[in-house]
Design an enzyme around this catalytic site. Sequence first.
Site, PDB file in Angstrom:
ATOM      1  CD  GLU A   8      -1.935  -1.982   2.574  1.00  0.00           C
ATOM      2  OE1 GLU A   8      -2.996  -2.083   2.921  1.00  0.00           O
ATOM      3  OE2 GLU A   8      -0.748  -2.497   2.609  1.00  0.00           O
ATOM      4  CG  ASP A  81      -1.712  -3.137   5.828  1.00  0.00           C
ATOM      5  OD1 ASP A  81      -0.512  -3.748   5.626  1.00  0.00           O
ATOM      6  OD2 ASP A  81      -1.952  -2.313   6.441  1.00  0.00           O
ATOM      7  CG  ASP A  83      -6.598  -5.193   7.445  1.00  0.00           C
ATOM      8  OD1 ASP A  83      -6.630  -5.307   5.991  1.00  0.00           O
ATOM      9  OD2 ASP A  83      -6.478  -4.155   8.101  1.00  0.00           O
ATOM     10  CD  GLU A  85     -11.596  -1.327   4.365  1.00  0.00           C
ATOM     11  OE1 GLU A  85     -11.305  -0.866   3.386  1.00  0.00           O
ATOM     12  OE2 GLU A  85     -12.533  -1.901   4.928  1.00  0.00           O
ATOM     13  CE1 TYR A 297      -1.805  -4.604   9.084  1.00  0.00           C
ATOM     14  CE2 TYR A 297      -3.754  -5.816  10.001  1.00  0.00           C
ATOM     15  CZ  TYR A 297      -3.260  -4.800   9.311  1.00  0.00           C
ATOM     16  OH  TYR A 297      -4.071  -4.122   8.519  1.00  0.00           O
ATOM     17  NE  ARG A 299      -6.008  -0.786  10.636  1.00  0.00           N
ATOM     18  CZ  ARG A 299      -5.074  -0.236  10.169  1.00  0.00           C
ATOM     19  NH1 ARG A 299      -4.080  -0.868   9.406  1.00  0.00           N
ATOM     20  NH2 ARG A 299      -4.893   0.976   9.722  1.00  0.00           N
ATOM     21  CG  HIS A 343      -3.380 -10.593  11.874  1.00  0.00           C
ATOM     22  ND1 HIS A 343      -2.857 -11.323  10.723  1.00  0.00           N
ATOM     23  CD2 HIS A 343      -4.474  -9.913  11.514  1.00  0.00           C
ATOM     24  CE1 HIS A 343      -3.625 -11.116   9.778  1.00  0.00           C
ATOM     25  NE2 HIS A 343      -4.684 -10.168  10.061  1.00  0.00           N
TER      26      HIS A 343
END
Length: 778
Positions: A8, A81, A83, A85, A297, A299, A343
């Site tokens: 990203e 990432d 997740d 999103e 990570y 989140r 995670h």
Amino acid sequence: MKNIIIVESPTKAKTLKKYLDSNYEIIASMGHIKDLPKKDLGIDIENEFKPTYRYLPGKKKIVDAIKKASINADNIYLASDPDREGEAIAWHLYEELYKNKNNVYRVLFNEITKEGILKGLENPGKLDLRKIDSQKSRRILDRLVGYLISPLLWKPLKYGLSAGRVQTSALRLICEREKEIEDFKPKEYWSITAKLLKDDFLFDAKLVKVNGKKANIKNKAEAEKIKKELKKEQFIIDSLKEKISKKNPPNPLITSTLQQEAYKRFGFSAKKTMLFAQRLYEGIEIGSEGPVGLITYMRTDSTRISPVAIKKATNFIENTFGSNYVGTYKQKKNKKSNIQDAHEAIRPTYIEKTPDKLKKYLDNDHHKLYTLIWETFIASQMKEAQYKTIEINIKAKNYTFITSARKCIFDGFEKLTGTEKENKTFLQIENLQKGVALVLKDIEAKQHFTQPPARYTYATLIKELEDKGIGRPSTYANIVSTIIERNYVEIKKKYFYPTELGRLVNHILTINFPNIFDINFTARMENFLDEIEEGKYNWKEIIENFYKGFNQELENANKNFIKNLVVDKKCPKCGESLTFKYGKKGLFIACSNYPNCTYTSDFKRDESGNIELYEKKDDLSGIFCEKCGAEFVIKKSRGGEFLACSNYPECKNIKNFIRNEENEIIIINQNEPLDYKCPQCGGGLIVKSGKNGMFVACSNYPNCKFTTQIEVNNNKIVPKILEIDDITCDKCGSKMIVKRSKRGTFFACSKYPECKNTKSAIIVDNTITTKENAKTTK
């Protein structure tokens, strides 16, 4: 061999380049490349809710560049990432560029370290279609609610107001808490404390029982009666109880607890915490090492830790504190059913990189957050602390008093985090014995009142959202920042208060949409989204079932929406109903019989939350004009509030001001020098006035055009020095620097004029960054 890795952000790309050889080319997509259109619903309701995606501004060029770079690639790795999103970003890239190719892989990096990167590349997979469906469902639900309900607010109130599926539930919590406070009726109660003496040892004991029942002293008369009786009685030690208690180490941090602890300790907003955590994850320059990913990570809602990380922590604790400090860590079972567990918990990637060693490389705020993560993780793997507690029961006829003390007998994890201060009276209390008579030196009765529930802070609101299942770890920061940006709530001395606009929006939305904005319904929808990801439900069925009930409520709301703006008061002029209206200066109350009746009024609320009409007059400031002696009044203009002499037009003296945290007025003088240096050229900073109010500027203007906002610190005017994000030029790879023009602040390539690339800049939680970088923090 040519391999393409797409991430990203440029920061993440830079860190990956450090660990991979020339066979890998790393490209940044700069966050999402596509989203639903801004000006259209973008969802075909009649065609199974099919979404239509459009390029985000400026992203077509990035996609074309990625396409060109990957034409002859042997392998393409989508490494956004790990997740929902991130999966959506990978999906859009795949759909746009690589749909029919079989050399495209999805890779997940839980940590941006050499080991984490190589592990991800060694185990490439395919896109997670269930996760994509879950993210798509969330986006469609939010678009349906926001796009179809928000316009209902525009006509009667203000254009641009919005309703959000999850944000409105968060607003509802704040409004309902305010109503609880307004409805609360305090009750009086009294406490009694005896000051007792044994030899030269004076200590306090609290009355806890009367005639064997819990002490419940309701008023002063009862308290005085008890005091009078106790003065005649003898105080005897009735029993001593000793016990050993354990204080468990903290759990490793997850997203919600990281946000809560960062607020409690440092006052960080949830958005600021996630922005800084994202940087720590993606990589920060550590001297000659270059960029290093410092945490896993960020989140996650799981407290799980990898066996390798536990082993490294155990070795560190044993070598640093001794083997007796090593805890017998057990993976804790998650109590909640909606834990994703994809995670690990948030932990440092390199145990040996202690906060002290990194202090010279991290700015103050990043260092604070890293210290919190590092210490919490190490502490979680240490032994519990142990305390010895002594509790003494003291009898005075039918009255029972208690005093206690404790001391630490093994500090355990508190060796790292800081041991609780030992009670200095422990040794003296330890020497007391049963049957010993004590001397009453004094007895004190204090009046108390029960307190209403506390308003939410950042920490307690996030905890409530988590407990009630509203939103998910990755969305908490956005939920809270949205209701602040919409002016639905405001923060006063760290507590959330609903604004009048927020109260009204909450009122009419919850009345017209009782199911959609029901707290339990919102939580159930979050569970459905999780279960779509787990493959238990088809996303189209969930959306269809939601829309049936939503559409019915929408039809009813279109008929009755304006009726819910009516105030429970009659017009003093014509007797018709009064209603809320929105004007240039905000909400006011007007007669519903307009234009036949033109009555309007400002309003305020009493302590119980009831509306009171009043004619608004100029607010007196308590500050007096040095020219004529009249009191200044507070006025408003496009540039904000200012002070004007009440003796106008005879006296036209005006002054600018700013409010401190206590809402007190601090005068600002034009050209007032500040005791600060310009961060760009080292010159002095002075206060200036412009079309939009007062600001701070460099005294070396026009040679230096640095400007910033004004703040108050300890009742002194100070410049708001904003942190500047580390932005890399996506054309030539050089560092970008902040520039200012008539149109605002922007980033420009430091290689100008060779490279003329620019990016618009925004301010997020005291940091100048780009929209793309801000979106990567979600």
